[in-house]
Design a protein around this motif. Sequence first.
Motif, PDB file in Angstrom:
ATOM      1  N   PHE A   5      47.063  40.542  11.809  1.00  0.00           N
ATOM      2  CA  PHE A   5      48.235  41.140  12.443  1.00  0.00           C
ATOM      3  C   PHE A   5      48.179  42.646  12.219  1.00  0.00           C
ATOM      4  O   PHE A   5      48.034  43.103  11.071  1.00  0.00           O
ATOM      5  N   ASN A   6      48.290  43.418  13.288  1.00  0.00           N
ATOM      6  CA  ASN A   6      48.254  44.878  13.194  1.00  0.00           C
ATOM      7  C   ASN A   6      49.651  45.443  13.442  1.00  0.00           C
ATOM      8  O   ASN A   6      50.341  44.997  14.368  1.00  0.00           O
ATOM      9  N   ILE A   7      50.054  46.411  12.639  1.00  0.00           N
ATOM     10  CA  ILE A   7      51.396  46.980  12.723  1.00  0.00           C
ATOM     11  C   ILE A   7      51.294  48.494  12.776  1.00  0.00           C
ATOM     12  O   ILE A   7      50.743  49.126  11.862  1.00  0.00           O
ATOM     13  N   ASP A   8      51.795  49.065  13.852  1.00  0.00           N
ATOM     14  CA  ASP A   8      51.891  50.519  14.011  1.00  0.00           C
ATOM     15  C   ASP A   8      53.350  50.899  13.804  1.00  0.00           C
ATOM     16  O   ASP A   8      54.219  50.479  14.576  1.00  0.00           O
ATOM     17  N   ASN A   9      53.641  51.664  12.770  1.00  0.00           N
ATOM     18  CA  ASN A   9      55.036  52.016  12.471  1.00  0.00           C
ATOM     19  C   ASN A   9      55.381  53.478  12.729  1.00  0.00           C
ATOM     20  O   ASN A   9      56.457  53.932  12.339  1.00  0.00           O
ATOM     21  N   ASN A  10      54.469  54.233  13.379  1.00  0.00           N
ATOM     22  CA  ASN A  10      54.796  55.635  13.685  1.00  0.00           C
ATOM     23  C   ASN A  10      54.588  55.994  15.156  1.00  0.00           C
ATOM     24  O   ASN A  10      54.637  57.163  15.525  1.00  0.00           O
ATOM     25  N   GLY A  11      54.334  54.989  15.985  1.00  0.00           N
ATOM     26  CA  GLY A  11      54.314  55.204  17.423  1.00  0.00           C
ATOM     27  C   GLY A  11      53.050  55.795  18.000  1.00  0.00           C
ATOM     28  O   GLY A  11      53.047  56.184  19.174  1.00  0.00           O
ATOM     29  N   ASN A  15      50.196  54.087  18.315  1.00  0.00           N
ATOM     30  CA  ASN A  15      49.393  52.967  18.822  1.00  0.00           C
ATOM     31  C   ASN A  15      48.108  52.737  18.031  1.00  0.00           C
ATOM     32  O   ASN A  15      47.128  52.200  18.558  1.00  0.00           O
ATOM     33  N   VAL A  16      48.121  53.139  16.768  1.00  0.00           N
ATOM     34  CA  VAL A  16      47.024  52.871  15.843  1.00  0.00           C
ATOM     35  C   VAL A  16      47.632  52.141  14.648  1.00  0.00           C
ATOM     36  O   VAL A  16      48.682  52.533  14.132  1.00  0.00           O
ATOM     37  N   GLU A  17      46.979  51.081  14.186  1.00  0.00           N
ATOM     38  CA  GLU A  17      47.557  50.288  13.110  1.00  0.00           C
ATOM     39  C   GLU A  17      47.671  51.096  11.815  1.00  0.00           C
ATOM     40  O   GLU A  17      46.715  51.728  11.381  1.00  0.00           O
ATOM     41  N   ASP A  18      48.875  51.084  11.242  1.00  0.00           N
ATOM     42  CA  ASP A  18      49.124  51.692   9.934  1.00  0.00           C
ATOM     43  C   ASP A  18      49.048  50.650   8.823  1.00  0.00           C
ATOM     44  O   ASP A  18      48.743  50.983   7.678  1.00  0.00           O
ATOM     45  N   LEU A  19      49.352  49.397   9.191  1.00  0.00           N
ATOM     46  CA  LEU A  19      49.330  48.297   8.237  1.00  0.00           C
ATOM     47  C   LEU A  19      48.681  47.084   8.890  1.00  0.00           C
ATOM     48  O   LEU A  19      48.756  46.911  10.116  1.00  0.00           O
ATOM     49  N   VAL A  20      48.067  46.254   8.074  1.00  0.00           N
ATOM     50  CA  VAL A  20      47.540  44.975   8.558  1.00  0.00           C
ATOM     51  C   VAL A  20      47.980  43.869   7.619  1.00  0.00           C
ATOM     52  O   VAL A  20      48.185  44.078   6.419  1.00  0.00           O
ATOM     53  N   PRO A  65      44.780  49.618   6.638  1.00  0.00           N
ATOM     54  CA  PRO A  65      43.420  49.129   6.873  1.00  0.00           C
ATOM     55  C   PRO A  65      42.387  50.082   6.308  1.00  0.00           C
ATOM     56  O   PRO A  65      42.625  51.284   6.201  1.00  0.00           O
ATOM     57  N   GLY A  66      41.229  49.532   5.957  1.00  0.00           N
ATOM     58  CA  GLY A  66      40.138  50.411   5.526  1.00  0.00           C
ATOM     59  C   GLY A  66      39.718  51.326   6.647  1.00  0.00           C
ATOM     60  O   GLY A  66      39.517  52.526   6.456  1.00  0.00           O
ATOM     61  N   THR A  67      39.595  50.762   7.836  1.00  0.00           N
ATOM     62  CA  THR A  67      39.327  51.525   9.053  1.00  0.00           C
ATOM     63  C   THR A  67      40.147  50.915  10.167  1.00  0.00           C
ATOM     64  O   THR A  67      40.305  49.689  10.227  1.00  0.00           O
ATOM     65  N   ALA A  68      40.678  51.745  11.048  1.00  0.00           N
ATOM     66  CA  ALA A  68      41.417  51.250  12.191  1.00  0.00           C
ATOM     67  C   ALA A  68      40.437  50.814  13.271  1.00  0.00           C
ATOM     68  O   ALA A  68      39.299  51.272  13.317  1.00  0.00           O
ATOM     69  N   GLY A  69      40.876  49.897  14.131  1.00  0.00           N
ATOM     70  CA  GLY A  69      40.045  49.501  15.249  1.00  0.00           C
ATOM     71  C   GLY A  69      39.471  48.102  15.108  1.00  0.00           C
ATOM     72  O   GLY A  69      40.065  47.233  14.480  1.00  0.00           O
ATOM     73  N   THR A  70      38.288  47.910  15.670  1.00  0.00           N
ATOM     74  CA  THR A  70      37.745  46.563  15.819  1.00  0.00           C
ATOM     75  C   THR A  70      36.944  46.064  14.625  1.00  0.00           C
ATOM     76  O   THR A  70      36.515  44.924  14.608  1.00  0.00           O
ATOM     77  N   THR A  71      36.741  46.902  13.634  1.00  0.00           N
ATOM     78  CA  THR A  71      36.020  46.497  12.423  1.00  0.00           C
ATOM     79  C   THR A  71      36.970  46.547  11.235  1.00  0.00           C
ATOM     80  O   THR A  71      37.682  47.530  11.061  1.00  0.00           O
ATOM     81  N   SER A  72      36.990  45.498  10.436  1.00  0.00           N
ATOM     82  CA  SER A  72      37.918  45.427   9.304  1.00  0.00           C
ATOM     83  C   SER A  72      37.199  45.018   8.032  1.00  0.00           C
ATOM     84  O   SER A  72      36.183  44.317   8.073  1.00  0.00           O
ATOM     85  N   ASN A 115      55.101  48.702  16.758  1.00  0.00           N
ATOM     86  CA  ASN A 115      54.185  48.111  17.723  1.00  0.00           C
ATOM     87  C   ASN A 115      53.325  47.114  16.971  1.00  0.00           C
ATOM     88  O   ASN A 115      52.865  47.390  15.862  1.00  0.00           O
ATOM     89  N   THR A 116      53.111  45.950  17.551  1.00  0.00           N
ATOM     90  CA  THR A 116      52.335  44.935  16.843  1.00  0.00           C
ATOM     91  C   THR A 116      51.399  44.213  17.795  1.00  0.00           C
ATOM     92  O   THR A 116      51.711  44.000  18.956  1.00  0.00           O
ATOM     93  N   TRP A 117      50.230  43.860  17.296  1.00  0.00           N
ATOM     94  CA  TRP A 117      49.263  43.076  18.050  1.00  0.00           C
ATOM     95  C   TRP A 117      48.434  42.259  17.071  1.00  0.00           C
ATOM     96  O   TRP A 117      48.462  42.499  15.864  1.00  0.00           O
ATOM     97  N   VAL A 118      47.736  41.281  17.568  1.00  0.00           N
ATOM     98  CA  VAL A 118      46.958  40.404  16.700  1.00  0.00           C
ATOM     99  C   VAL A 118      45.533  40.339  17.217  1.00  0.00           C
ATOM    100  O   VAL A 118      45.283  40.409  18.417  1.00  0.00           O
ATOM    101  N   GLU A 119      44.605  40.232  16.272  1.00  0.00           N
ATOM    102  CA  GLU A 119      43.190  40.135  16.584  1.00  0.00           C
ATOM    103  C   GLU A 119      42.570  38.996  15.793  1.00  0.00           C
ATOM    104  O   GLU A 119      43.029  38.666  14.701  1.00  0.00           O
TER     105      GLU A 119
END
Length: 215
Positions: A80-86, A88-93, A111-118, A207-211
Motif C-alpha cells: 500500500f502506497n500513501i502520499d500525504n503531501n500531494g 503523487n509520490v509515496e511518502d509511506l508504505v 520507502p527505501g526508494t519510491a517507484g517500482t522497486t522496493s 493519495n493511495t494506491w496499491v502494487e
Amino acid sequence: MKKSKILLGLALTGVLAITLIAADHIDAPAVQGGKSDITDLYAFQGSNTNNMVFVANVQGLLTPTASASASFDENVMVEFNIDNNGDNVEDLVIQAIPRNGVMFFFGPVAPGTAGTTSMVKTEKPLGSISITPYGSEPIITTNNGAKMFAGLRDDPFFFDFGQYSAIIAGTATSFNNPGSDTFAGSNVMSIVVELPKSLLGGTGTLNTWVETKKK
C-alpha cells in the motif's frame, strides 16, 4: 511491479465517512490469472473514526473449487502506497508479505526508494497474522494499534458485466436495477489492515494506491 492502481484524493478530515473503491478483474495480460493480479483497492474510514482501513484483493474470480487450494504467493509482496503531501509520490508504505501460512506486515514507513522497486522494511514491523484457512472463521489480530486480516473472502465488488457489454455493443442503453452480479459466488484473496490516522502523516488529503511486487 506487475500491476498498480493509482487513486487520488482521499480526504481524512473531520468525521466524514469516506469510501474509495476500485475494481480491475483479469484485464492486465501480464498478470491475468496469476497470484499478483490486483482486483480491488478499498480505502475508508473505520468504524473508529480515528482509524483508516486499507484493503487489497488479489486473484479474482476464484471458483469454489479453486478457492479450496488458493494461497498467497510467497514471492509477491502487496504494498500500500500513501502520499500525504500531494506530490503523487509515496511518502509511506505498508507492506504485506506471506511466509509459511502467516502474513507479515511492515510500516507505515518511508520507502527505501519510491517507484517500482522496493526493499522490505523489516525495521518497522507492524505485526503478523495467521492466514485464515479456507472455510474457517476469519482470524483477526490487533498489534501496535493496528488490526490485520489475510485470507479468502467473497468478492465484494458488484458488476453486471453482461449488461455492460450490451451497453457497449449498443443493444442496451442503461443498467438494470439491481442487475446481475457477474462476480457472485466467486472469491478473492484479501489483505486488510486498519490503523490510526495519526500513523499516516499529513492533516488533509491522502493519495493511495496499491502494487504487487515480485521478488
